[in-house]
Design a protein around this motif. Sequence first.
Motif, PDB file in Angstrom:
ATOM      1  N   THR A  11     -18.847  36.544  73.486  1.00  0.00           N
ATOM      2  CA  THR A  11     -17.487  36.851  73.039  1.00  0.00           C
ATOM      3  C   THR A  11     -16.517  35.887  73.695  1.00  0.00           C
ATOM      4  OG1 THR A  11     -18.013  39.198  72.767  1.00  0.00           O
ATOM      5  CG2 THR A  11     -15.683  38.595  72.963  1.00  0.00           C
ATOM      6  N   ASP A  12     -15.713  35.226  72.879  1.00  0.00           N
ATOM      7  CA  ASP A  12     -14.670  34.342  73.382  1.00  0.00           C
ATOM      8  C   ASP A  12     -13.466  35.203  73.744  1.00  0.00           C
ATOM      9  OD1 ASP A  12     -12.680  32.481  73.825  1.00  0.00           O
ATOM     10  OD2 ASP A  12     -13.242  31.203  72.148  1.00  0.00           O
ATOM     11  N   PHE A  22     -15.819  33.243  78.450  1.00  0.00           N
ATOM     12  CA  PHE A  22     -16.637  33.994  77.512  1.00  0.00           C
ATOM     13  C   PHE A  22     -17.290  35.164  78.253  1.00  0.00           C
ATOM     14  CE2 PHE A  22     -16.572  29.537  76.358  1.00  0.00           C
ATOM     15  CZ  PHE A  22     -16.289  29.539  75.002  1.00  0.00           C
ATOM     16  N   THR A  23     -17.691  36.169  77.512  1.00  0.00           N
ATOM     17  CA  THR A  23     -18.438  37.273  78.104  1.00  0.00           C
ATOM     18  C   THR A  23     -19.687  37.540  77.274  1.00  0.00           C
ATOM     19  OG1 THR A  23     -17.190  38.941  76.855  1.00  0.00           O
ATOM     20  CG2 THR A  23     -16.377  38.361  79.047  1.00  0.00           C
ATOM     21  N   GLY A  24     -20.689  38.094  77.935  1.00  0.00           N
ATOM     22  CA  GLY A  24     -21.936  38.416  77.260  1.00  0.00           C
ATOM     23  C   GLY A  24     -22.621  39.599  77.916  1.00  0.00           C
ATOM     24  N   MET A  48     -21.803  25.073  74.940  1.00  0.00           N
ATOM     25  CA  MET A  48     -21.863  24.569  73.565  1.00  0.00           C
ATOM     26  C   MET A  48     -20.617  24.943  72.769  1.00  0.00           C
ATOM     27  SD  MET A  48     -25.804  25.486  72.591  1.00  0.00           S
ATOM     28  CE  MET A  48     -27.194  24.462  73.061  1.00  0.00           C
ATOM     29  N   ARG A  49     -20.037  26.098  73.069  1.00  0.00           N
ATOM     30  CA  ARG A  49     -18.858  26.556  72.333  1.00  0.00           C
ATOM     31  C   ARG A  49     -17.644  25.641  72.546  1.00  0.00           C
ATOM     32  NH1 ARG A  49     -18.745  32.198  71.299  1.00  0.00           N
ATOM     33  NH2 ARG A  49     -20.822  32.858  70.603  1.00  0.00           N
ATOM     34  N   THR A  50     -17.692  24.782  73.563  1.00  0.00           N
ATOM     35  CA  THR A  50     -16.564  23.910  73.869  1.00  0.00           C
ATOM     36  C   THR A  50     -16.828  22.452  73.484  1.00  0.00           C
ATOM     37  OG1 THR A  50     -17.267  23.310  76.129  1.00  0.00           O
ATOM     38  CG2 THR A  50     -16.096  25.402  75.849  1.00  0.00           C
ATOM     39  N   ILE A  51     -17.928  22.203  72.775  1.00  0.00           N
ATOM     40  CA  ILE A  51     -18.360  20.840  72.454  1.00  0.00           C
ATOM     41  C   ILE A  51     -18.228  20.576  70.957  1.00  0.00           C
ATOM     42  CG2 ILE A  51     -20.391  19.310  72.373  1.00  0.00           C
ATOM     43  CD1 ILE A  51     -19.347  19.535  75.145  1.00  0.00           C
ATOM     44  N   ASP A  52     -17.836  19.358  70.581  1.00  0.00           N
ATOM     45  CA  ASP A  52     -17.790  18.972  69.179  1.00  0.00           C
ATOM     46  C   ASP A  52     -19.165  19.143  68.542  1.00  0.00           C
ATOM     47  OD1 ASP A  52     -15.141  18.310  69.429  1.00  0.00           O
ATOM     48  OD2 ASP A  52     -15.522  16.165  69.770  1.00  0.00           O
ATOM     49  N   GLU A  53     -19.190  19.531  67.269  1.00  0.00           N
ATOM     50  CA  GLU A  53     -20.439  19.869  66.588  1.00  0.00           C
ATOM     51  C   GLU A  53     -21.413  18.698  66.501  1.00  0.00           C
ATOM     52  OE1 GLU A  53     -19.657  21.544  62.803  1.00  0.00           O
ATOM     53  OE2 GLU A  53     -18.739  23.378  63.605  1.00  0.00           O
ATOM     54  N   GLN A  54     -20.916  17.451  66.513  1.00  0.00           N
ATOM     55  CA  GLN A  54     -21.814  16.316  66.353  1.00  0.00           C
ATOM     56  C   GLN A  54     -22.564  15.969  67.641  1.00  0.00           C
ATOM     57  OE1 GLN A  54     -18.523  16.110  66.311  1.00  0.00           O
ATOM     58  NE2 GLN A  54     -17.749  14.242  67.300  1.00  0.00           N
ATOM     59  N   ILE A  74     -21.699  39.921  81.854  1.00  0.00           N
ATOM     60  CA  ILE A  74     -21.571  38.657  82.585  1.00  0.00           C
ATOM     61  C   ILE A  74     -20.393  37.882  82.013  1.00  0.00           C
ATOM     62  CG2 ILE A  74     -22.736  36.539  83.298  1.00  0.00           C
ATOM     63  CD1 ILE A  74     -25.397  37.916  82.722  1.00  0.00           C
ATOM     64  N   THR A  75     -19.575  37.324  82.886  1.00  0.00           N
ATOM     65  CA  THR A  75     -18.466  36.464  82.487  1.00  0.00           C
ATOM     66  C   THR A  75     -18.848  35.010  82.724  1.00  0.00           C
ATOM     67  OG1 THR A  75     -16.819  38.152  83.033  1.00  0.00           O
ATOM     68  CG2 THR A  75     -16.052  35.869  82.909  1.00  0.00           C
ATOM     69  N   PHE A  76     -18.556  34.156  81.744  1.00  0.00           N
ATOM     70  CA  PHE A  76     -18.900  32.737  81.824  1.00  0.00           C
ATOM     71  C   PHE A  76     -17.619  31.912  81.755  1.00  0.00           C
ATOM     72  CE2 PHE A  76     -22.346  35.077  79.903  1.00  0.00           C
ATOM     73  CZ  PHE A  76     -23.460  34.630  80.587  1.00  0.00           C
ATOM     74  N   SER A  77     -17.385  31.087  82.761  1.00  0.00           N
ATOM     75  CA  SER A  77     -16.238  30.188  82.754  1.00  0.00           C
ATOM     76  C   SER A  77     -16.753  28.760  82.586  1.00  0.00           C
ATOM     77  CB  SER A  77     -15.433  30.317  84.041  1.00  0.00           C
ATOM     78  OG  SER A  77     -16.178  29.888  85.159  1.00  0.00           O
ATOM     79  N   VAL A  78     -16.165  28.033  81.653  1.00  0.00           N
ATOM     80  CA  VAL A  78     -16.605  26.678  81.333  1.00  0.00           C
ATOM     81  C   VAL A  78     -15.501  25.692  81.686  1.00  0.00           C
ATOM     82  CG1 VAL A  78     -17.442  25.128  79.535  1.00  0.00           C
ATOM     83  CG2 VAL A  78     -18.040  27.564  79.458  1.00  0.00           C
TER      84      VAL A  78
END
Length: 285
Positions: A11-12, A22-24, A48-54, A74-78
């Motif tokens: 979840t963003d 994000f959380t999971g 991956m959620r913060t990276i361009d698709e290519q 769990i909380t994820f900080s990028v």
Amino acid sequence: MSGLLAALDLTDTGARTSEDIFTGPSQWMPQGRVFGGQVLAQSLVAAMRTIDEQRFVHSMHGYFLRPGDIDAPITFSVDRIHDGRSFATRRTQAYQGGLPILSMIASFQDVDNGLDHQVAMPSDIPAPESLPSTTEVLAGIDHPVATFWATGRPFDLRHVPSPIYFAVEGPHVPHQAVWFKTLSKLPDDPNLHRAALAYASDYSILEPIMRGHGLAWSTPGLKAASLDHAMWFHRFARVDDWLLYVQESPNAIGGRGLSQGRIFTREGVLVASVAQEGMVRVPQG
């Protein structure tokens, strides 16, 4: 399989300060600690959620800092460390209760042309269909860990030459191989398959250390835990097709052991390389 997909569907939170948040969820485990492969895969998904698709992940390096609690999310900080012309770098920190349980850095690259070679897959490995599944090996064992390994995991694992759940059969050598795939088909999202590959890479990687010393998982007093995990993604492969995980341990000392692994498709294509150091302790005396 629904549990795997739910765990990787982060979840963003919408927070955009200096980091992306994000959380999971945490998946249930019989010993009460979060499975290391789960938090590795989730940390990779967050990056991956913060990276361009290519761009695709080509390497990740993580340290397990504390055991995770299966009863807490769990909380994820990028941290978007670097975005270059061909490469991008992200640092993901996984937290529970305000404390980090995993710290990981992952690197991503554009699709590019270049030199191409690989080592060959071992040629003397039996087909997965000729080997018993974990469900078949552990059928009828009345123990919560055995029951979970037999029916609760989203992957089918088949050991070569045999599993070490209760005994180490044959020579005590620090190497083995494991066929694995998800129990059912995954969606076609390539990043989901890469995350699931990271998830599965933590299942059996410490077993060559134990096999070399004749230690089964049921050895009284045995304590084993992942300390760090490095993974290089070479070529894409679907994780819902059979993959061969060839593993060896070159060293063990001081209550720690190092294991290395290579993952191949059934056709012999080298998909990924893995290295992990783990704590492996047995009672003395």
